[in-house]
Design a protein around this motif. Structure first.
Motif, mmCIF file in Angstrom:
data_model
loop_
_atom_site.group_PDB
_atom_site.id
_atom_site.type_symbol
_atom_site.label_atom_id
_atom_site.label_comp_id
_atom_site.label_asym_id
_atom_site.label_seq_id
_atom_site.Cartn_x
_atom_site.Cartn_y
_atom_site.Cartn_z
ATOM 1 N N LYS A 15 -8.827 59.180 48.842
ATOM 2 C CA LYS A 15 -9.491 59.797 49.987
ATOM 3 C C LYS A 15 -10.005 61.180 49.613
ATOM 4 O O LYS A 15 -11.111 61.555 49.969
ATOM 5 C CB LYS A 15 -8.505 59.892 51.143
ATOM 6 C CG LYS A 15 -9.178 60.274 52.445
ATOM 7 C CD LYS A 15 -8.183 60.222 53.570
ATOM 8 C CE LYS A 15 -8.750 60.858 54.801
ATOM 9 N NZ LYS A 15 -7.711 61.173 55.761
ATOM 10 N N ILE A 26 -13.069 60.906 47.675
ATOM 11 C CA ILE A 26 -14.199 60.558 48.532
ATOM 12 C C ILE A 26 -14.702 61.797 49.253
ATOM 13 O O ILE A 26 -15.905 62.049 49.289
ATOM 14 C CB ILE A 26 -13.800 59.470 49.546
ATOM 15 C CG1 ILE A 26 -13.456 58.185 48.805
ATOM 16 C CG2 ILE A 26 -14.946 59.194 50.518
ATOM 17 C CD1 ILE A 26 -12.866 57.121 49.651
ATOM 18 N N SER A 47 -2.913 54.748 66.553
ATOM 19 C CA SER A 47 -2.696 53.757 65.496
ATOM 20 C C SER A 47 -1.300 53.903 64.901
ATOM 21 O O SER A 47 -0.620 52.911 64.643
ATOM 22 C CB SER A 47 -3.784 53.833 64.423
ATOM 23 O OG SER A 47 -3.988 55.153 64.012
ATOM 24 N N GLN A 80 -6.373 50.247 72.409
ATOM 25 C CA GLN A 80 -5.997 49.821 71.064
ATOM 26 C C GLN A 80 -4.488 49.928 70.828
ATOM 27 O O GLN A 80 -3.919 49.155 70.078
ATOM 28 C CB GLN A 80 -6.722 50.683 70.020
ATOM 29 C CG GLN A 80 -8.161 50.293 69.791
ATOM 30 C CD GLN A 80 -8.272 49.016 68.975
ATOM 31 O OE1 GLN A 80 -7.425 48.721 68.145
ATOM 32 N NE2 GLN A 80 -9.310 48.249 69.234
ATOM 33 N N ALA A 139 -11.384 55.727 65.229
ATOM 34 C CA ALA A 139 -12.753 55.535 65.698
ATOM 35 C C ALA A 139 -12.815 55.024 67.141
ATOM 36 O O ALA A 139 -13.741 55.365 67.882
ATOM 37 C CB ALA A 139 -13.488 54.575 64.778
ATOM 38 N N ALA A 140 -11.828 54.235 67.559
ATOM 39 C CA ALA A 140 -11.869 53.657 68.906
ATOM 40 C C ALA A 140 -11.972 54.755 69.965
ATOM 41 O O ALA A 140 -12.726 54.638 70.936
ATOM 42 C CB ALA A 140 -10.639 52.797 69.147
ATOM 43 N N LEU A 197 -16.143 58.492 64.618
ATOM 44 C CA LEU A 197 -16.857 57.235 64.872
ATOM 45 C C LEU A 197 -16.522 56.204 63.811
ATOM 46 O O LEU A 197 -16.795 55.019 63.956
ATOM 47 C CB LEU A 197 -18.370 57.489 64.909
ATOM 48 C CG LEU A 197 -18.788 58.464 66.023
ATOM 49 C CD1 LEU A 197 -20.270 58.782 65.938
ATOM 50 C CD2 LEU A 197 -18.466 57.892 67.393
ATOM 51 N N THR A 198 -15.954 56.694 62.712
ATOM 52 C CA THR A 198 -15.367 55.777 61.733
ATOM 53 C C THR A 198 -13.985 56.337 61.439
ATOM 54 O O THR A 198 -13.643 57.409 61.913
ATOM 55 C CB THR A 198 -16.183 55.739 60.430
ATOM 56 O OG1 THR A 198 -16.241 57.062 59.887
ATOM 57 C CG2 THR A 198 -17.590 55.238 60.667
ATOM 58 N N GLY A 199 -13.213 55.624 60.645
ATOM 59 C CA GLY A 199 -11.857 56.082 60.374
ATOM 60 C C GLY A 199 -10.906 55.434 61.357
ATOM 61 O O GLY A 199 -11.326 54.727 62.276
ATOM 62 N N SER A 200 -9.614 55.692 61.186
ATOM 63 C CA SER A 200 -8.639 54.916 61.943
ATOM 64 C C SER A 200 -8.637 55.262 63.429
ATOM 65 O O SER A 200 -8.138 54.505 64.245
ATOM 66 C CB SER A 200 -7.239 55.101 61.360
ATOM 67 O OG SER A 200 -6.908 56.461 61.389
#
Lengths: 367, 317
Positions: free
Chosen positions: A2, A5, A225, A253, A46-47, A41-44
């Motif tokens: 990560k 990245i 999460s 979620q 995101a919801a 908006l992305t990643g764990s």
């Protein structure tokens, strides 16, 4: 990986910026006006971010104004938010920003937006210190953790007899701050504390500590999460302690991931569920957006509408929009948005929720 | 420092640590096998594991038709579901591992590229796979159905034995045994050991190096796939980035035991699982990686080749 990245992203963004910077600097917006949404908006997580983005999109659609929604994905991560903030502030067509969703990301983004004069209304970042970073451009459509912390503590003591509470945070800005406030309110009722950094999947030792502390309630101040994994492992290990969490956990979620283990969990949010604010509009939302409104959809919808109201009144630059939202108020679905000199709203309650039959049920304001 | 809790719960913590260690050990075998043969850290291995978890998920829902909201399975269907999911996860991970080798490493290897070039290729594959799965899963975690009710089946010397973890320990142990025998007894296993001792000489002796490398990646992938199934069986969820932390831990385990050494990877895996559990009880979960890595550094300072020494041949399997 990560880290690697994010280094790559940083380098790529830096390169991208240095190219695009020169022509855009200081030019007034010549095209379509934009309202930005910033959150994960992305990643764990995101919801949670998508809940809010849809609120923004829905408000713009309903207004009929020719305004573009600019999606800014910070993954809820300060390390990602830092490098992208300059590119947002340089786009002069963005005259208002709904977000940042998370407190940690807000801390690094707000100073950049302050220097660019970009007005910000966050629908969900609840760390009390954010005004210090955003100053005059910072506004918040929810109550801070100064309210949520005590309310979460109260929700637990109201529902659990002789509460003995074990508090767990996930080492994020939001989570540590909220955990502190919860602990402060509970005082001697706290029987144990633990930090489980984001990404922890095995809670063996945490559960051993909970059991040893004889706690009958566990308050987790992180996000859904991880909460789902934790509560499942607690139940599998035979722990019957009541599980409670803040607005980070309050998401459909959480129920989906934890299933039966989520049952009976107590949750708080300074947020108002969309369908209890306006059931008819919630149905329309589902039809137009293709999914149910979630946590903070209402607040994002309100914040966006305040910006849209400013645009309707003829404000087309950051400075005039900022001026408008400072001087006026807007009667939204969740509450009337009227910001004080620190950008905060007042006069609303923190709501309590309980998970019953796989649904998040509003149990009312916490008194 | 909570020594009281560590001592009072020691047996149960040991059991949990062994279950966690079994998963680490299975993943670390992939790192160690590839290192033994190619002297290469296969950074894409954590993604081979990640894909295994999704394969197990697909197998349970698409092949066996198990739904998330279903009641726990029982009898024949339970056993069949477990076997099918395990086999699908293993095969998928095995095939992916072999494909990674063909796509990302083989050409570099043939052209005699530097180790650094291969390493970058490995990181590239890893990022590509993670991002692909991130996009395909909308960045959301995925839940895994509950195959059977988790319950305490026994208490041995004060250790609370939970059925799912017991299953994992047994099955993982069996696989490690089979792999160990495979490497030491079969022809191709001997080939693997020969190549890891001296690649050039083994080629001169008529060993097909490509075949050896493919089988090595296949074995590593199969083990990672098994680990993936066991992981979702115990933790019941996965996400595109599940491989990151586990991959680092498993790689650490491989180094701790002595990279390139199969039995070292097993010892390292179990040691790391236990260390993490003990350490997190002693100082708090936030400290578990600090403790594990401090011990790793100490071990390497005293014995740079790891607990059981580097390279496959030294273990004399």
């Amino acid at each position: 990986m990560k880290k690697i990245i994010s280094v790559f992203t940083a380098v790529a963004l830096a390169l991208g910026l240095s190219v695009s910077l020169t022509p855009a600097a200081n030019a007034a917006c010549s095209g379509k006006l934009k309202i930005a949404y910033q959150g994960p908006l992305t990643g764990s997580d995101a919801a949670l971010g998508l809940n809010m983005l849809r609120g923004v999109q829905f408000a713009v659609k309903k207004s009929g104004l020719d305004v573009e929604v600019k999606e800014v994905d910070d993954q809820g991560d300060p390390a990602v938010a830092g490098p992208i903030a300059p590119s947002v502030s340089q786009d002069e067509c963005i005259i208002g920003l709904v977000g940042p969703a998370y407190s940690g990301a807000s801390r690094v983004s707000l100073p950049v937006y302050l220097s660019a004069g970009l007005p910000v209304i966050t629908p969900s970042a609840t760390n009390p210190t954010l005004f210090d970073f955003g100053g005059k451009i910072f506004h918040r459509a929810v109550l801070t953790d100064d309210y949520q912390g005590p309310a979460l503590a109260k929700l637990v003591t109201n529902n659990v007899k002789n509460a003995k509470v074990f508090i767990i945070n996930d080492a994020s800005d939001y989570s540590v701050g909220l955990a502190k406030l919860v602990g402060f309110t509970l005082g001697s009722k706290v029987v144990g504390k633990e930090t489980t950094p984001t990404g922890t999947t095995d809670f063996t030792s945490t559960i051993a500590r909970i059991k040893k502390s004889k706690a009958n309630a566990v308050i987790f101040t992180g996000y859904f999460s991880q909460a789902a994994v934790l509560v499942k492992q607690m139940r599998d290990a035979g722990s019957k302690a009541v599980f409670a969490g803040g607005d980070g956990v309050l998401d459909q979620q959480f129920v989906k991931l934890a299933r039966k283990a989520a049952e009976g969990a107590l949750l708080t949010a300074p947020a108002v569920p969309f369908d209890s604010a306006n059931a008819k509009l919630a149905k329309e939302f589902k039809k137009v957006m293709g999914s149910d409104p979630g946590v903070y959809t209402t607040e994002s919808y309100d914040a966006t509408n305040f910006f849209l109201e400013a645009i309707k009144k003829g404000n087309k630059s950051r400075a005039t929009v900022l001026n408008y939202i400072k001087k006026n108020s807007y009667k939204g679905l969740s509450k009337t948005l009227k910001f004080d000199d620190k950008g905060e709203v007042a006069g609303v309650d923190v709501n309590g929720f309980v998970i019953k039959g796989g649904k998040i049920v509003l149990s009312g304001p916490i008194k | 420092m909570d020594f009281g809790l560590l001592f009072s719960e020691f047996p149960s913590l040991t059991f949990d640590g062994i279950a966690l260690g079994a998963i680490y050990a299975l993943i670390s075998l992939g790192y160690t096998l590839v290192y033994g043969v190619l002297r290469l850290i296969n950074f894409a291995h954590s993604e081979v594991f990640m894909i295994g978890t999704f394969a197990a998920l697909m197998a349970s829902s698409n092949i066996m038709g198990v739904k998330i909201e279903d009641d726990p399975l029982s009898g024949g269907k339970l056993i069949l579901t477990i076997v099918v999911c395990l086999v699908v996860a293993m095969l998928t991970s095995g095939i992916v591992a072999v494909l990674v080798e063909i796509v990302a490493y083989r050409r570099l290897r043939k052209r005699g590229a530097t180790k650094l070039a291969t390493l970058i290729s490995a990181i590239g594959v890893s990022i590509t796979l993670v991002e692909a799965f991130r996009i395909m899963t909308d960045s959301l975690p995925r839940e895994f159905p509950r195959f059977f009710e988790k319950s305490l089946v026994a208490e041995i010397a004060g250790a609370q034995i939970r059925n799912d973890k017991l299953l994992v320990i047994f099955a993982a142990g069996l696989m490690m045994f089979v792999l160990d025998r495979f490497i030491s007894k079969t022809r191709i296993g001997k080939g693997i050991r020969a190549v890891s001792q001296d690649e050039q000489t083994s080629v001169l002796m008529g060993i097909n190096i490509n075949r050896v490398v493919t089988v090595t990646f296949l074995m590593g992938g199969l083990m990672a796939g098994a680990a993936a199934f066991f992981y979702v069986l115990v933790y019941e969820n996965t996400s595109f980035r599940v491989g990151f932390f586990l991959g680092i831990s498993a790689f650490t385990a491989a180094v701790l035991g002595g990279i390139g050494n199969i039995r070292g990877a097993l010892v390292g895996g179990f040691a790391l699982g236990l260390l993490e559990v003990y350490g997190s009880v002693l100082l708090g979960t936030a400290w578990k990686h600090v403790i594990a890595f401090t011990i790793l550094v100490l071990v390497l300072l005293l014995k740079p080749t790891g607990l059981l020494g580097e390279s496959i041949q030294q273990a004399r399997v």
